[in-house]
Design an enzyme around this catalytic site. Structure first.
Site, mmCIF file in Angstrom:
data_model
loop_
_atom_site.group_PDB
_atom_site.id
_atom_site.type_symbol
_atom_site.label_atom_id
_atom_site.label_comp_id
_atom_site.label_asym_id
_atom_site.label_seq_id
_atom_site.Cartn_x
_atom_site.Cartn_y
_atom_site.Cartn_z
ATOM 1 N N SER A 1 0.880 -1.161 0.000
ATOM 2 C CA SER A 1 0.000 0.000 0.000
ATOM 3 C C SER A 1 0.922 1.217 0.000
ATOM 4 C CB SER A 1 -0.911 -0.002 1.221
ATOM 5 O OG SER A 1 -1.823 1.073 1.114
ATOM 6 N N GLU A 2 0.669 2.163 -0.906
ATOM 7 C CA GLU A 2 1.709 3.162 -1.179
ATOM 8 C C GLU A 2 1.923 4.173 -0.059
ATOM 9 O OE1 GLU A 2 -0.846 2.404 -3.138
ATOM 10 O OE2 GLU A 2 -1.718 4.152 -4.153
ATOM 11 N N ASN A 3 1.033 4.214 0.952
ATOM 12 C CA ASN A 3 1.331 5.096 2.083
ATOM 13 C C ASN A 3 2.529 4.588 2.888
ATOM 14 O OD1 ASN A 3 -0.662 3.081 2.579
ATOM 15 N ND2 ASN A 3 -1.181 4.018 4.521
#
Lengths: 215, 220
Positions: free
Chosen positions: B48-50
């Site tokens: 997840s890119e966070n």
């Protein structure tokens, strides 16, 4: 010199017209107490640099709802109606930037770099008006550094020297934004004496941190 | 066809594209369905890119952790072997070509592999988030979407008319009606959904399709 200050003092460092890097993503890992105090004080004409403008009543979105921001640089505003409304009525200038590019621009400012070269955005509206640099036969966009007057950071734990540790995905943009402002202010859940944090675990070294605000 | 069945059909077909050990980023919406159909014999790590590699299942109600969310803002858990990192490093993973596959939705996609999925001028401007970085940086870009829009109009075009997310980066398109690959020669029809005829498919596809002599079916 102690880096620990109280909330009122932290707020007094942020002037009308200041540019501010806001750590956090969708209100997770954002300095919510400092934001609430800023809303209460009503500091105006802020430039907000943030991954996403969060929600109308949560995170950095509260400052937009309260019309304290006149310029936003972000990658996503879809969760915050106030941002879109004010952008459409012309009262808020919004620059949308690819998320990875935005973070690298901030990192560049904090690292003394003159910009970054990236393929992201080539052939799209993001490339409009920007210099294209060819390196060994490949085209890249030149994206310039983005720094700010203030960085508002949220950490889970700090020692008194400002060394920081984060919690899970609340780390997000905080370590990057902590590098790129003239003054970095950190809202922190717990402050421990120097020596209690294992140097191997520290994510943001205290050299980047000017002030700690106990939560 | 029922929307849930459409999602399932597309999710199952895309999951077959995965290999053991792949690092994968799924966009929000329909693409998340892929995670429900990973073949048992392989292990895949979802990013997840966070700032996480190794996203696990959704938490049980009441056991959510306020510091643990995905890029859509939903609560998640982590699986064994997961790692946390800052969002800049997360995008270095994406932009540096370390993600094997990303699966994203689309407003429009064309036969040259151009993708438009981030804005409709004058109507919807949520921002590109991480989509431009993902489409440019991932090794394979797979589009998961319904074949036509809600008015029955084509979304697979000769040339995109909406503002682009990235130019020439799409590898594969999987819809409820077909599996299509972008090749140097054009858009190659690889598989057709069971029960769909070539005529039906052509009628709702604006792009020129290269149709092979032998055409397998999927989703039966």
């Amino acid at each position: 010199m102690s880096k620990i200050i109280q909330l009122e003092q932290a707020i007094s460092l942020i002037n009308s017209g200041s540019s501010v890097l806001f750590g956090g993503f969708l209100s997770v890992g954002c300095a919510e107490r400092i934001i609430d105090a800023l809303v209460k004080k009503g500091t105006k004409d802020l430039t907000m640099i943030v991954i996403a403008t969060d929600y109308d009543n949560k995170g950095v979105g509260k400052l937009i709802t309260n019309r304290q921001v006149n310029k936003v640089i972000a990658s996503h505003i879809g969760t915050n109606k106030a941002t879109q409304t004010q952008m459409n009525d012309g009262s808020l200038k919004v620059t949308l930037t690819p998320q990875g590019t935005l973070l690298e621009q901030i990192r560049a400012a904090g690292s003394g770099l003159g910009g970054v070269l990236t393929e992201t955005g080539l052939g799209t509206v993001v490339a409009e008006g920007k210099q294209i640099v060819n390196v060994d036969g490949r085209d890249y966009l030149l994206e310039k550094p983005i720094g700010a007057d203030i960085a508002l950071i949220k950490a889970y734990k700090a020692d008194e020297k400002g060394n920081l540790v984060y919690s899970k995905t609340a780390r997000n943009s905080n370590p990057i934004m902590a590098m790129a402002a003239k003054k970095t202010i950190v809202e922190v859940d717990e402050i421990v004496p120097v020596g209690e944090l294992d140097p191997e675990q520290i994510i943001t070294p205290g050299v980047f941190v000017d002030y700690l605000v106990p939560a | 066809m029922d929307k849930a069945l459409i999602k399932k059909k597309i999710g199952i077909r895309i999951a077959q594209e995965l290999s053991d050990g792949d690092f994968v980023n799924l966009g929000i919406g329909l693409p998340t369905e892929v995670a429900n159909h990973i073949p048992e014999e392989i292990e895949v790590f979802f990013q997840s890119e966070n700032g996480i590699m190794g996203v696990g299942a959704a938490p049980k109600p009441g056991s959510e952790d306020k510091d643990l969310i995905n890029a859509g803002g939903g609560y998640i858990t982590v699986k064994r072997g997961a790692s946390y990192f800052d969002t800049c490093l997360s995008f270095a993973i994406i932009r540096g070509g370390h993600i094997d596959m990303t699966v994203l939705g689309a407003l429009q996609v064309d036969q040259h592999g151009n993708l438009a999925n981030w804005m409709i001028p004058g109507k919807l401007v949520p921002g590109m988030g991480g989509a431009m970085d993902l489409v440019t940086g991932a090794k394979r870009v797979i589009i998961a979407m319904e074949h036509c829009d809600k008015y029955g109009k084509a979304k697979i075009l000769k040339s995109c008319t909406l503002p682009l997310t990235a130019k020439g980066q799409v590898s594969l398109i999987v819809t409820d009606k077909a599996v299509m690959e972008i090749t140097g020669q054009g858009l190659l029809l690889k598989e057709i959904a069971a029960g769909t005829t070539i005529e039906e498919l052509k009628a709702c596809t604006e792009a020129d399709l290269l149709i092979p002599d032998h055409l397998p079916t999927f989703g039966d």
